[in-house]
Design an enzyme around this catalytic site. Structure first.
Site, PDB file in Angstrom:
ATOM      1  N   TYR A 284       8.375   5.570  54.886  1.00 37.38           N
ATOM      2  CA  TYR A 284       8.469   4.538  53.865  1.00 37.38           C
ATOM      3  C   TYR A 284       7.114   3.872  53.641  1.00 37.38           C
ATOM      4  CZ  TYR A 284      13.525   4.899  53.631  1.00 37.38           C
ATOM      5  OH  TYR A 284      14.799   5.364  53.423  1.00 37.38           O
ATOM      6  N   ALA A 308       9.817  -0.299  63.650  1.00 37.02           N
ATOM      7  CA  ALA A 308      10.205   0.979  63.044  1.00 37.02           C
ATOM      8  C   ALA A 308       8.982   1.855  62.774  1.00 37.02           C
ATOM      9  CB  ALA A 308      10.968   0.726  61.740  1.00 37.02           C
ATOM     10  N   GLY A 312       7.719   6.171  63.455  1.00 39.90           N
ATOM     11  CA  GLY A 312       7.349   7.032  62.340  1.00 39.90           C
ATOM     12  C   GLY A 312       8.238   6.871  61.132  1.00 39.90           C
ATOM     13  N   LYS A 313       9.010   5.782  61.072  1.00 36.15           N
ATOM     14  CA  LYS A 313       9.897   5.551  59.944  1.00 36.15           C
ATOM     15  C   LYS A 313       9.177   4.851  58.792  1.00 36.15           C
ATOM     16  CE  LYS A 313      13.809   5.199  63.132  1.00 36.15           C
ATOM     17  NZ  LYS A 313      14.812   4.297  63.759  1.00 36.15           N
ATOM     18  N   LEU A 314       8.091   4.177  59.099  1.00 31.58           N
ATOM     19  CA  LEU A 314       7.228   3.563  58.104  1.00 31.58           C
ATOM     20  C   LEU A 314       5.835   4.160  58.226  1.00 31.58           C
ATOM     21  CD1 LEU A 314       9.536   1.383  58.094  1.00 31.58           C
ATOM     22  CD2 LEU A 314       7.737  -0.309  57.713  1.00 31.58           C
TER      23      LEU A 314
END
Length: 344
Positions: A284, A308, A312-314
């Site tokens: 993201y 997060a 590695g989600k952002l």
């Protein structure tokens, strides 16, 4: 010493430069008659604490509304019964949501309103008489969600709606994805709402159906909608494939130029929104979280979006902020202020 951290202190001693300090004095917000929501959000930027977070959230969310951003919205908590239904439906209809991840409870309450039921204002009983009050509500056939009341006969109406207009058509398809269930639910809600001239609008699921926006409900079993689907499954050739939805949501993430996450509340919707990026080539670029859960417990619902990033989600350079306050207060402010900014 000057207030930017250079020079001498009052005693004439040389001070080292302040690397962790930035010269950015707190101003004082103004709120006057006629101040718009967008102007108020700008004024929040003069202040600190939660006001500064809200100001940043509006900045980030306004960027998220640009055409090249694929927005995935997570919606948890009692957002529909508390009166946020129209805000979310309008975001979908206006092209500001590309995928919605929500709870079966929100879809249940959304459908009840679509087919003619209503939620009602009610008192919050004093702690000393709360048990007696809720026992009386049970005898009267009324369910309470804090200060929102729902007569139980609406669930009977909901069951009939599912069994007459939603489940039979799906049973002809056999095993379907949960997203297919929500799509069919939206189609049926729109049809009944129109045919019966219901005063309240057709709502979130209908808006998503009409706008070709997928709704994902990964914990659908944890709701009256899920219970009804399970009971129908006992006597009909009808079943849900919980893994099928992950194909389409992941495809959206792969195809996106830029991605934004608007996370309202926590729980399964929050994690489902964010974990998609664990199997996508990117992460993201923009993210806003509205929650009341604190991060100190280590629970996902209150976890910061910076946390997060470690998963590695952002993206490393993502713009993100978490606003810790009641989402029934912050969501309307966020949406109105950002809309004012991008639509002016």
């Amino acid at each position: 010493m000057s207030d930017d951290g250079t020079g001498e202190d009052g005693a004439g001693h040389e001070q080292p430069p302040r690397e962790a300090f930035g010269h950015d004095p707190i101003g004082h917000a103004e709120a006057q008659a006629g101040t718009t929501v967008g102007e108020l959000a700008t004024e929040y930027g003069e202040a600190g604490v939660g006001a500064a977070d809200m100001h940043e959230a509006v900045d980030i969310y306004a960027d998220m509304l640009e055409e090249d951003v694929t927005v995935v919205m997570g919606l948890a908590g009692a957002m529909v019964p508390s009166g946020m239904r129209r805000i979310v439906a309008n975001l979908i209809r206006d092209g500001h949501v590309d995928a919605l991840v929500t709870t079966g409870a929100n879809l249940t309450h959304d459908t009840i309103e679509a087919i003619g039921g209503k939620h009602h204002h009610g008192p919050v009983p004093d702690e000393k008489r709360e048990r007696d009050h809720d026992e009386q509500l049970r005898e009267e056939g009324v369910d309470r969600i804090y200060n929102v009341y729902l007569p139980q006969e609406h669930f009977t109406l909901f069951e009939s709606h599912l069994r007459e207009t939603v489940f039979p058509a799906l049973a002809e398809e056999g095993t379907v994805s949960i997203q297919r269930l929500t799509e069919k639910l939206g189609e049926a809600n729109a049809a009944v709402n129109d045919e019966e001239g219901v005063d309240e609008g057709s709502g979130i699921a209908a808006a998503a159906f009409e706008s070709d926006v997928p709704i994902y409900c990964p914990a659908v079993q944890d709701s009256v909608l899920g219970l009804q689907a399970w009971m129908y499954n006992q006597t009909a050739d009808f079943s849900l494939d919980a893994l099928a939805d992950m194909d389409t949501l992941t495809d959206q993430a792969f195809d996106a130029d830029r991605t934004g996450a608007l996370v309202v509340g926590g729980g399964v919707p929050k994690n489902y929104v964010l974990q998609t990026m664990l199997v996508a080539p990117g992460a993201y670029d923009l993210a806003v979280q509205l929650t009341m859960d604190p991060p100190q417990t280590g629970g996902l619902s209150g976890a910061t979006l910076d946390e997060a990033r470690s998963w590695g989600k952002l993206e490393t350079a993502a713009r993100n902020v978490s606003v810790y306050a009641d989402a029934t207060i912050t969501l309307p402010l966020l949406v109105a202020a950002a809309r004012e900014r991008v639509e002016e």
